[in-house]
Motif scaffolding. Structure first.
Motif, PDB file in Angstrom:
ATOM      1  N   ARG A 289       0.846  -1.209   0.000  1.00 57.30           N
ATOM      2  CA  ARG A 289       0.000   0.000   0.000  1.00 57.30           C
ATOM      3  C   ARG A 289       0.875   1.250   0.000  1.00 57.30           C
ATOM      4  O   ARG A 289       0.618   2.213  -0.721  1.00 57.30           O
ATOM      5  N   VAL A 290       1.913   1.227   0.832  1.00 57.28           N
ATOM      6  CA  VAL A 290       2.825   2.376   0.891  1.00 57.28           C
ATOM      7  C   VAL A 290       3.607   2.449  -0.422  1.00 57.28           C
ATOM      8  O   VAL A 290       3.856   3.537  -0.949  1.00 57.28           O
ATOM      9  N   ILE A 292       2.634   1.693  -3.409  1.00 56.51           N
ATOM     10  CA  ILE A 292       1.838   2.305  -4.486  1.00 56.51           C
ATOM     11  C   ILE A 292       1.801   3.822  -4.302  1.00 56.51           C
ATOM     12  O   ILE A 292       1.982   4.577  -5.261  1.00 56.51           O
ATOM     13  N   SER A 293       1.625   4.276  -3.063  1.00 56.45           N
ATOM     14  CA  SER A 293       1.679   5.726  -2.787  1.00 56.45           C
ATOM     15  C   SER A 293       3.022   6.287  -3.208  1.00 56.45           C
ATOM     16  O   SER A 293       3.123   7.373  -3.795  1.00 56.45           O
ATOM     17  N   PRO A 362       7.168   0.928   6.471  1.00 55.31           N
ATOM     18  CA  PRO A 362       8.065   2.002   6.076  1.00 55.31           C
ATOM     19  C   PRO A 362       7.224   3.186   5.592  1.00 55.31           C
ATOM     20  O   PRO A 362       6.045   3.015   5.279  1.00 55.31           O
ATOM     21  N   SER A 363       7.809   4.352   5.541  1.00 59.32           N
ATOM     22  CA  SER A 363       7.067   5.515   5.051  1.00 59.32           C
ATOM     23  C   SER A 363       7.386   5.725   3.569  1.00 59.32           C
ATOM     24  O   SER A 363       8.357   5.183   3.045  1.00 59.32           O
ATOM     25  N   VAL A 364       6.543   6.519   2.912  1.00 60.20           N
ATOM     26  CA  VAL A 364       6.789   6.888   1.515  1.00 60.20           C
ATOM     27  C   VAL A 364       8.141   7.590   1.416  1.00 60.20           C
ATOM     28  O   VAL A 364       8.932   7.320   0.511  1.00 60.20           O
TER      29      VAL A 364
END
Lengths: 391, 177
Positions: A289-290, A292-293, A362-364
């Motif tokens: 999900r992250v 794809i962002s 993890p973050s974008v």
């Protein structure tokens, strides 16, 4: 269509009920406890049975036994229970007993942290038992809605292939809350593309045929079928044998019913893959999900980045990784598991990198930093100087 | 709405961190917004660390992570210290009984004395999360309606409705600077 705001655990429960599950046996464990809890409420409403066992191994044995009795069954656990499933999982694979197994992965090793996500059972899901000589089927949802639809699909595949199917989720999917749409009419079910297969009964005299064909009805004990089930190598009529020829025939079926019918299982998602991206991200489950962002953000910044999300993890979709380019595989573990399969599949001259995080997503921003380091030819280094290239 | 709103709420187990997130998220779903909520916690039923991340958007939500929260609600010292570096443009709402303010931060910080208000006005600390909910609802005016939040709150909280309504009003009527 009815809209709810609920967890992946609820979604899995409703998927199982819709697919015709009549028995749940297992042992509650965070982050899959609510599956047991919800099933204990829902099954009696549909004439089904809920059994709480004294531990996970017994739980799955009971579930496998119930399936041998002719009912669709499910069990659910997390990593510490999934490893205890090794014995009954082997029975279900060897005797070709359909069952749906949910694993809500959390941080490991061992008991790890209950309420934090991990992805440590990628390979255990491929090799869930001893002895080899079998392929496995594993599906990985990345949202609450998909946890519902893939549970329905898992029942469908388990009946058609006559074998256990693992739904490999993670804590963020099972304990995470999201909009969940549940179909109420036949039209809505069809619109969602859900597939169903009723339980059939093998009436013999051949119970374990030497063929790779699907849709051989499962062996059911009782019902005057004469069906047999044992953990020894069977003849095609189900009698124990020590002749190697039968071991070969039995293994041929367990391996090739999956390998030769991969297209039935195949599921994946791609984004921005049409212009030969300079970096291709790969992730399954909640980190996807992250991812794809992150890819959308990278495109906004003019970076040629795409991504692949395998949804059916096993059998592995080797052909998705046919481009010669840079790959960045993102996983919720530090040792790197999926990355090894990607490395195996890519053409010579590709570069495969790994970015692991554990216990949380993890973050974008973190992912974007790794992408830029790859594009600049710099080594991937964490803030604490742990080099990712060492996977 | 035209944008994505990230609300990160963290504190001890038992403070109602998850319940607070559930109410906000359910209201968003009822208003046909796209919503995700992640929950992470320790092993303990009470006392351990708990975090909930709510993302509200008018478009489908890909990443459910609160990377740069518009609202960080810190109900414990550990929560404040762990998540304050994430906030750049957003607001930190903290519980002063547990949190010592870091004056070195550039973002807006609001001390909401929810624990004290809950104890003084209602006799129990347990209502502190609803005081914060009232205050958050005020800040989210325009995105979530007060009536809807109250309605969902009463659905999600099984008992002590009058006390919770009062706690909500205490938070809602705090001056928004």
């Amino acid at each position: 269509m009815k809209r709810y705001f609920d967890t992946g655990n609820r979604a899995i429960t409703e998927g199982a009920i819709l697919a015709g599950c009549k028995v749940f046996a297992g042992y509650p464990i965070t982050p899959a406890t609510e599956i047991a809890e919800n099933m204990s409420r829902r099954l009696p409403e549909v004439g089904g049975y809920y059994v709480q066992a004294e531990d996970e191994m017994t739980g799955m044995h009971i579930a496998v036994g119930a399936s041998l009795g002719g009912l669709k069954t499910m069990t659910a656990t997390s990593g510490p229970g999934y490893i205890l499933y090794a014995d009954p999982y082997g029975w279900a694979l060897g005797c070709e007993i359909p069952i749906v197994v949910v694993n809500a992965q959390r941080v490991g090793p061992v008991s790890g942290i209950t309420g934090a996500p991990g992805q440590g059972e990628f390979y255990i899901a491929r090799y869930p038992t001893h002895g080899g000589n079998a392929e496995t089927i594993v599906l990985a949802p990345n949202s609450v809605q998909e946890a519902f639809s893939l549970t329905v699909e898992a029942f469908y595949l388990s009946e058609r292939f006559r074998m256990p199917v693992t739904v490999l989720a993670d804590q963020l999917v099972t304990d995470g809350w999201e909009t969940l749409e549940l179909p109420e009419t036949r039209e809505e079910i069809e619109k969602m593309g859900l597939r169903f297969k009723e339980r059939e009964i093998c009436r013999g005299p051949v119970f374990y045929p030497f063929t790779d064909q699907l849709d051989v009805p499962p062996v059911v004990m009782g019902h005057n079928t004469g069906g047999t089930c044992s953990d020894w190598t069977p003849t095609d009529e189900g009698y124990d044998t020590e002749e190697v020829e039968w071991a070969h025939k039995h293994s041929y079926r367990l391996i090739n019913k999956v390998r030769n019918n991969k297209e039935v299982i195949r599921r994946y998602e791609e984004h921005f893959m049409d212009d030969d991206p300079d970096v291709v991200l790969v992730a399954y489950g909640s980190p996807s999900r992250v991812m794809i962002s992150c890819v959308k953000k990278a495109r906004e910044e003019g970076l040629k980045v795409g991504c692949i999300r395998p949804i059916s993890l096993w059998p592995f979709l080797d052909d998705l990784y046919h481009r010669k380019t840079n790959y960045l595989v993102v996983e919720l573990n530090y040792d790197g598991q999926l990355v090894r399969e990607v490395q195996r599949c890519v053409p010579t001259g590709s570069n495969v990198h790994f970015f692991g995080k554990c216990g949380e997503l993890p973050s974008v921003a973190e992912m974007l930093l790794q992408i830029k380091q790859i594009l600049n030819g710099e080594p991937l280094v964490r803030s604490d100087n742990w080099e990712w290239e060492a996977w | 709405m035209g944008k994505r709103i990230e609300v990160l709420i963290s504190g001890f187990g038992g403070q109602g961190v998850v319940r607070l997130g559930q109410i906000l998220a359910q209201v968003s779903v009822d208003e046909n917004l796209y919503t995700t909520m992640l929950v992470s916690h320790g092993t303990e039923t009470r006392g351990g660390y708990v975090r909930t991340q709510v993302v509200i958007s008018d478009a489908p939500v890909d990443s459910p992570v609160c990377e740069d929260p518009d609202f960080l609600v810190a109900m414990s010292k550990a929560a404040y210290n762990k998540f304050k570096p994430l906030v750049s443009q957003g607001v930190i709402i903290y519980e002063p009984y547990y949190v010592e303010q870091d004056h070195g931060l550039h973002c807006r910080q609001i001390s909401v004395n929810a624990r004290e208000m809950a104890i003084n006005e209602l006799g129990r600390e347990i209502y502190a999360n609803v005081v914060v909910l009232g205050y958050l609802t005020r800040l989210l005016d325009g995105t979530l309606s007060k009536d809807q939040v109250l309605k969902v709150m009463l659905q999600k909280i099984p008992k002590f409705h009058e006390e919770n309504k009062k706690a909500f009003e205490l938070g809602y009527s705090l001056a928004v600077s």
